[in-house]
Write an enzyme that holds these catalytic residues in place. Structure first.
Site, PDB file in Angstrom:
ATOM      1  CD  GLU A 112     -20.293   9.071 -23.002  1.00  0.00           C
ATOM      2  OE1 GLU A 112     -20.983   9.764 -23.658  1.00  0.00           O
ATOM      3  OE2 GLU A 112     -20.390   9.402 -21.894  1.00  0.00           O
ATOM      4  CE  LYS A 114     -17.665  13.883 -31.394  1.00  0.00           C
ATOM      5  NZ  LYS A 114     -18.714  13.964 -32.768  1.00  0.00           N
ATOM      6  CG  ASP A 116     -20.568  10.221 -38.078  1.00  0.00           C
ATOM      7  OD1 ASP A 116     -20.850  11.275 -37.832  1.00  0.00           O
ATOM      8  OD2 ASP A 116     -20.061   9.780 -39.166  1.00  0.00           O
ATOM      9  CE1 TYR A 226     -25.139  13.369 -26.285  1.00  0.00           C
ATOM     10  CE2 TYR A 226     -25.154  11.921 -28.055  1.00  0.00           C
ATOM     11  CZ  TYR A 226     -25.150  12.926 -27.613  1.00  0.00           C
ATOM     12  OH  TYR A 226     -25.547  14.192 -28.551  1.00  0.00           O
ATOM     13  CE  LYS A 314     -14.873  15.344 -34.399  1.00  0.00           C
ATOM     14  NZ  LYS A 314     -15.408  15.472 -35.560  1.00  0.00           N
ATOM     15  CB  CYS A 408      -9.237  -7.435 -74.869  1.00  0.00           C
ATOM     16  SG  CYS A 408      -8.014  -7.524 -73.562  1.00  0.00           S
ATOM     17  CB  CYS A 411      -5.204  -9.587 -76.583  1.00  0.00           C
ATOM     18  SG  CYS A 411      -6.966  -9.882 -76.622  1.00  0.00           S
ATOM     19  CB  CYS A 426     -10.768 -10.518 -73.342  1.00  0.00           C
ATOM     20  SG  CYS A 426      -9.775 -10.881 -74.849  1.00  0.00           S
ATOM     21  CB  CYS A 431      -6.770 -12.862 -73.911  1.00  0.00           C
ATOM     22  SG  CYS A 431      -6.298 -11.240 -73.157  1.00  0.00           S
TER      23      CYS A 431
HETATM   24  S1  IVH Z   1     -21.971  15.024 -25.476  1.00  0.00           S
HETATM   25  C1  IVH Z   1     -20.852  17.977 -24.038  1.00  0.00           C
HETATM   26  N1  IVH Z   1     -21.568  12.507 -26.208  1.00  0.00           N
HETATM   27  O1  IVH Z   1     -21.139  14.827 -31.018  1.00  0.00           O
HETATM   28  C2  IVH Z   1     -21.928  18.052 -24.835  1.00  0.00           C
HETATM   29  N2  IVH Z   1     -21.874  13.947 -27.989  1.00  0.00           N
HETATM   30  O2  IVH Z   1     -19.350  17.342 -31.425  1.00  0.00           O
HETATM   31  C3  IVH Z   1     -22.070  17.340 -26.306  1.00  0.00           C
HETATM   32  N3  IVH Z   1     -22.031  12.881 -30.043  1.00  0.00           N
HETATM   33  O3  IVH Z   1     -23.644  17.477 -31.001  1.00  0.00           O
HETATM   34  C4  IVH Z   1     -22.845  16.096 -26.385  1.00  0.00           C
HETATM   35  N4  IVH Z   1     -21.603  10.791 -29.320  1.00  0.00           N
HETATM   36  O4  IVH Z   1     -24.157  14.825 -31.858  1.00  0.00           O
HETATM   37  C5  IVH Z   1     -21.776  13.644 -26.555  1.00  0.00           C
HETATM   38  N5  IVH Z   1     -21.156  10.178 -26.582  1.00  0.00           N
HETATM   39  C6  IVH Z   1     -21.389  11.313 -26.908  1.00  0.00           C
HETATM   40  C7  IVH Z   1     -21.646  11.634 -28.270  1.00  0.00           C
HETATM   41  C8  IVH Z   1     -21.863  12.850 -28.727  1.00  0.00           C
HETATM   42  C9  IVH Z   1     -21.826  11.786 -30.525  1.00  0.00           C
HETATM   43  C10 IVH Z   1     -22.207  13.909 -31.050  1.00  0.00           C
HETATM   44  C11 IVH Z   1     -23.415  15.060 -30.482  1.00  0.00           C
HETATM   45  C12 IVH Z   1     -22.671  16.216 -30.459  1.00  0.00           C
HETATM   46  C13 IVH Z   1     -21.606  16.201 -31.241  1.00  0.00           C
HETATM   47  C14 IVH Z   1     -20.422  17.243 -30.521  1.00  0.00           C
END
Ligand code: IVH
Length: 669
Positions: A112, A114, A116, A226, A314, A408, A411, A426, A431
């Protein structure tokens, strides 16, 4: 009274359903008017019968008074963290450990995104949202229920048509700001005289921790669910089933979650996320891989805060902090003064950045960017890096606010600002940076050497509007010239032929013809020899350019700064497109390998490689990789999707090959 109660319940169901369709499924089925009508009717009933108001009523999304402090809450189960895998090897080491700990028993993995943002916990009792909390330290978080209620994609009550609702369920997910929302919030911050947020995560956190829920409600926060944390009476036995349960109960779950039997497939999915990242409307910092079976998860357990059954694959962040060493100035073709940032080189999303655009003086002052500041850099996709603003914390005393110089840099004539415009220019019409001079230089003897296109003709072509930029020469036809005074059929054809022939001028000449300040023919040749292609030179930092024999650091900076200008960049793109020679022999080390001398363009999503991965693979085989398809392209390597480049290749007769065909080529086939 009973009638009012029944109607209120019905309205709540209709409103939540419409909400889900609008905010989660992105497929609304009722009009705004109809929706507003229901909300007003429900508000009227609740005003008349206050005893019927429930905390999970859609009328309660915004309504709680500002609080002075967030109460502490203890999580029912600790909110864990994630160990990282930064390379394929680290991923495989994790898989090996799973195999060992599970005694070779088969396991399924879920991948899935990750996201931010900010981890949150949402508690539902008998289907009603009762408490929302931040992760905090994983054990104790903050109660932000009132603020979370304002997030439209969080259901306040769960539908019961998918089976009986559990007595208790804790849903976990990430609250985030979509990139557009992030940009908007930052604009508002700057307009209000506040510091911009460093990245979408900080802005999401800042928005969620507002004392006044009405402020949070104005921030376009969204949720991806998630995981399921604590529960009572749920009967779900795997993470994959938990995601399905969440989706069935109207939580937004990423449509791109996948279940894999083969870890290699899971790794490929992680790379897929890396490649697609620039196209997503929200920030991801990688992918998460989880063992699906809860029973296996329990057996695997955790090391400290990190579960052994999950890992975060990551990717490097798209924002970074660095020092703004200086503000440089570029003079454009129209005489416009374009400031740019000279940065202490920093890695942003896997690319070293040492220059960024700064737009104009007003923008620099509004953001309060000063020389010597620690600054936030953002790079999204292929776009030229931006300076978001000064970092919230500055190490020492700051410099003076920046202002446009009076003269400038090309020139030395006075710089003026046109009424009502943000740009400075300018004042010298002659120029050397200006259009006519630049165009004349472009076709001149030592540059593209276009026979028969001299001073007078350039002036004429500019006057009638046929040529404004170098690339316009390559769009001229004999008929265009015949329409001008003094051309006969033969002389017009000869001139067009000369323009066409100039496409074969070597790369060093093209570089010289661009008229980059301080880049004479010798420097141009040195740069051509050192980099071997326009793409490589364009991607180089000032430091890398300065490594070329005979190029000093001042010129190196000018060159890097020149390419940062969007106008210059578009000229280079258009000339590449027109088919000018943008590569040449790299004198320092000529490439060797089965694909030496071949130029590749890559498009679409590949199965076996990320974007960076394929570029490395190809250069490793001796090939050169460029961004756009032109007459100089030898092959277009195409994965799934990638429409426009494919069309272009077909139009130009450039062979389009698959990953399998590439493997054949590399093997000498
Ligand atoms: S699972 C295993 N799933 O990442 C339990 N976390 O680095 C950890 N995060 O605190 C959470 N997307 O804020 C999980 N698909 C995802 C996520 C996710 C973002 C963040 C979350 C967690 C941090 C851990």
């Amino acid at each position: 009274m009973v009638k009012a109660q029944t109607r209120a319940a019905e309205l709540r169901r209709l409103i939540s359903e419409a909400n889900h369709r609008y905010h989660v499924l992105d497929a609304p089925t009722v009009s705004d008017g109809e929706y507003d009508g229901w909300v007003r009717e429900l508000q009227a009933i609740e005003a008349e019968h206050p005893e019927l108001v429930t905390p999970d009523s859609p009328t309660q999304r915004v309504g709680a008074p500002p609080s002075t402090q967030f109460a502490e809450v203890e999580h029912l189960q600790p909110m864990l963290s994630l160990a990282n895998a930064r390379t394929d090897d680290e991923f495989w080491a994790w898989v090996e450990r799973l195999r060992r700990l599970l005694d070779g028993e088969p396991f399924q993995l879920v991948t899935e995104p990750k996201i931010d943002g900010l981890a949150i916990s949402l508690l539902y009792e008998r289907g009603s949202f009762v408490r929302g909390a931040t992760r905090g330290d994983g054990v104790i978080g903050e109660d932000v229920t009132a603020n979370l209620r304002t997030v439209r994609s969080i259901p306040l009550s769960l539908p019961d048509d998918a089976g009986p609702l559990p007595a208790l369920v804790e849903v976990r997910g990430e609250v985030y700001l979509p990139l557009q929302g992030f940009a908007r919030v930052n604009e508002e911050q700057v307009a209000a005289g506040a510091r911009p947020f460093m990245n979408p995560r900080n802005s999401a956190a800042g928005s969620l921790r507002q004392k006044d829920p009405a402020v949070t409600a104005r921030r376009p926060l969204a949720l991806w669910a998630y995981a399921i944390g604590a529960s009572d009476g749920l009967g779900v036995e795997s993470h994959w089933d938990a995601l399905a349960w969440l989706r069935d109960h109207h939580f937004p779950v990423s449509p791109d979650v996948r279940l894999h039997d083969d870890p290699a497939e899971a790794l490929a999915a992680c790379h897929g996320w890396e490649a697609r990242r620039a196209d997503l409307p929200f920030d991801v910092d990688g992918a998460v891989v989880k063992v699906s079976s809860y029973e296996q998860q329990r057996r695997l357990g955790s090391v400290g805060r990190d579960p052994r059954w999950a890992v975060a694959f990551k990717v490097p962040p798209t924002t970074a902090l660095t020092t703004l060493e200086r503000i440089g100035l570029n003079v454009g073709r129209t005489g416009a003064m374009n400031p740019y940032a000279v940065l202490e080189p920093v890695n942003v999303g896997g690319v070293t950045v040492s220059m960024a655009t700064l737009h104009n003086e007003d923008d620099i002052r509004r953001k309060d960017i000063r020389e010597g500041d620690r600054v936030i850099i953002q790079r999204a996709g292929d776009v030229i890096p931006q300076v978001v603003g000064p970092a919230p914390e500055q190490p020492g005393r700051r410099g003076e606010p920046w202002s446009m110089p009076d003269r400038c840099p090309v020139c030395d004539h006075p710089v003026v600002r046109a009424e009502g415009e943000a740009r400075h220019y300018c004042s010298n019409r002659a120029c050397p940076s200006r259009g006519y001079e630049g165009l004349r230089h472009f076709v001149s003897r030592g540059a593209m050497d276009v026979d028969g296109v001299g001073e007078k003709l350039v002036r004429k072509l500019m006057e009638v509007g046929l040529v404004a930029r170098p690339q316009d020469f390559y769009r001229l036809t004999a008929a265009d010239l015949l329409a001008l005074d003094g051309f006969q059929e033969r002389s017009a054809e000869k001139a067009i032929e000369a323009i066409e022939t100039s496409k074969r001028q070597p790369f060093g000449r093209v570089l010289f013809a661009l008229g980059i300040p301080h880049v004479g023919s010798v420097t141009a040749q040195a740069l051509a020899d050192g980099f071997g292609s326009m793409e490589a030179l364009r991607a180089a930092t000032a430091e890398e350019i300065a490594e070329v024999e005979g190029v000093g650091s001042v010129i190196a900076e000018q060159v890097a700064g020149w390419f940062v200008d969007e106008e210059h960049s578009s000229v280079v793109d258009a000339l590449t497109e027109a088919g000018l020679t943008m590569t040449g022999p790299k004198r320092a080390q000529a490439p060797t390998g089965p694909l030496a001398g071949k130029t590749f363009v890559v498009t679409g999503t590949l199965e076996g490689f990320s974007r960076e991965g394929i570029a490395e693979h190809l250069t490793g085989l001796g090939a050169r990789v460029t961004n756009s398809v032109s007459a100089g392209t030898d092959y277009l390597l195409a994965g799934a999707g990638g429409g426009s480049k494919r069309a272009k290749a077909e139009q130009l007769g450039v062979p389009v090959i698959s990953e399998a065909e590439l493997a054949d080529l590399a093997a000498g086939g």
